[in-house]
Design an enzyme around this catalytic site. Sequence first.
Site, PDB file in Angstrom:
ATOM      1  N   TYR A  52       0.853  -1.189   0.000  1.00 48.13           N
ATOM      2  CA  TYR A  52       0.000   0.000   0.000  1.00 48.13           C
ATOM      3  C   TYR A  52       0.888   1.238   0.000  1.00 48.13           C
ATOM      4  O   TYR A  52       1.446   1.635   1.019  1.00 48.13           O
ATOM      5  CB  TYR A  52      -0.936   0.023   1.208  1.00 48.13           C
ATOM      6  N   PRO A  95     -15.682  -4.914   2.465  1.00 47.14           N
ATOM      7  CA  PRO A  95     -17.009  -5.315   2.949  1.00 47.14           C
ATOM      8  C   PRO A  95     -18.111  -4.344   2.544  1.00 47.14           C
ATOM      9  O   PRO A  95     -19.295  -4.685   2.658  1.00 47.14           O
ATOM     10  CB  PRO A  95     -16.824  -5.332   4.467  1.00 47.14           C
ATOM     11  N   LEU A  96     -17.713  -3.155   2.074  1.00 50.51           N
ATOM     12  CA  LEU A  96     -18.695  -2.167   1.638  1.00 50.51           C
ATOM     13  C   LEU A  96     -18.798  -2.117   0.118  1.00 50.51           C
ATOM     14  O   LEU A  96     -19.219  -1.116  -0.457  1.00 50.51           O
ATOM     15  CB  LEU A  96     -18.340  -0.789   2.208  1.00 50.51           C
ATOM     16  N   GLY A  97     -18.411  -3.222  -0.523  1.00 51.16           N
ATOM     17  CA  GLY A  97     -18.596  -3.322  -1.967  1.00 51.16           C
ATOM     18  C   GLY A  97     -17.835  -2.284  -2.752  1.00 51.16           C
ATOM     19  O   GLY A  97     -18.294  -1.823  -3.791  1.00 51.16           O
ATOM     20  N   ARG A  98     -16.651  -1.895  -2.245  1.00 46.46           N
ATOM     21  CA  ARG A  98     -15.794  -0.888  -2.882  1.00 46.46           C
ATOM     22  C   ARG A  98     -16.510   0.459  -3.026  1.00 46.46           C
ATOM     23  O   ARG A  98     -16.233   1.234  -3.932  1.00 46.46           O
ATOM     24  CB  ARG A  98     -15.295  -1.402  -4.241  1.00 46.46           C
ATOM     25  N   GLY A  99     -17.443   0.711  -2.131  1.00 47.10           N
ATOM     26  CA  GLY A  99     -18.147   1.984  -2.111  1.00 47.10           C
ATOM     27  C   GLY A  99     -19.627   1.893  -2.429  1.00 47.10           C
ATOM     28  O   GLY A  99     -20.412   2.730  -1.996  1.00 47.10           O
TER      29      GLY A  99
END
Length: 338
Positions: free
Chosen positions: A60, A210-214
């Site tokens: 990263y 977990p947030l679907g990439r936004g």
Amino acid sequence: MTATLTTRRLGADGPQVSAIGLGFMSFRTSAGVEDEKQARDLVDAAIDLGVTLFDTADVYGPEFSETLLGRAIRGRRGSLTIATKFGNALDRDTNPNARPIDGRPEYVRSAIDGSLRRLGVDHVDLYYLHRVDPAVPIEDTVGALKELVEAGKIRHIGLSEPGPETLRRAHAVHPIAALQNEWSIFTRDIEDGIVDLARELGIGIVPYSPLGRGWLTGRVRSRDDVSGVQLRHPRFAADAFEDNLTLAGTVAAVAAEIGVQPGQVALAWLLARGEDVVPIPGTRHVEYLRENVGAVGVELTAEQLGRLDTIASRVAGHRSIRPENLGTEAPAVQGVGR
């Protein structure tokens, strides 16, 4: 919504961690003064809220995320569980012979020393192979990781996105504490055998994105809300956008029924999959951190869970961005990350 952040155990003998962790992938643009302040404020708030699991990776930035997390936890290391990942070669720009994914034992040994230096710690609690190296037997890679456990440089071993046979073979060399795969209302292929195998072997599950990439935050309403690498993701492509926006609307509708945020519904859905599940949503913002942690107090009815369960099969676009489309931009939808 406020609630006490409970704890869960990763693996049969793994670390006890907060039910929701913090992914640090968003901190990858620099290690400058402003980034350091934002990282420190976020980590301080997270610890005060009860978050104990912090997840980063050497790639990263590269390296910026580990450096900033190390600075932010200085003086507060205490009982925190620090997780990082290796396996994506960091010297590809300077070494044309570097392998894109490297699971060789000699690379394992050098990678951990770099991570420990950047984090400013004498050990990491959870060390993941970021991606399996197809050219190296998994037994060799995990054997080297086992040596690091014995040397006290790492406490527990994790794998990210392994196949089922690879996971079983790895676990036979040394117990795997955690499996880090993409898992959300939008992405459920982990459920095709991997979840059952992890539970058979006593391995904890740490869902990234977990947030679907936004998509599941409720903050994506048009393609103007997305930029950089995220905009190049297949699920944000022009031919997929409207279909996925409609599906995200189902999550928002459930959130409205309860009086919470869509992202909290998405995290509550994951938490309901089992006590061995610990999602690691990422963000750079304290307000979104508080929102994410608040998901532990959200209870979904059987009917609501049933509605959410129908979504994944209708999502448009592959879950993975193609390597040729990757860049160095930071995640565009802040508060999402891994």
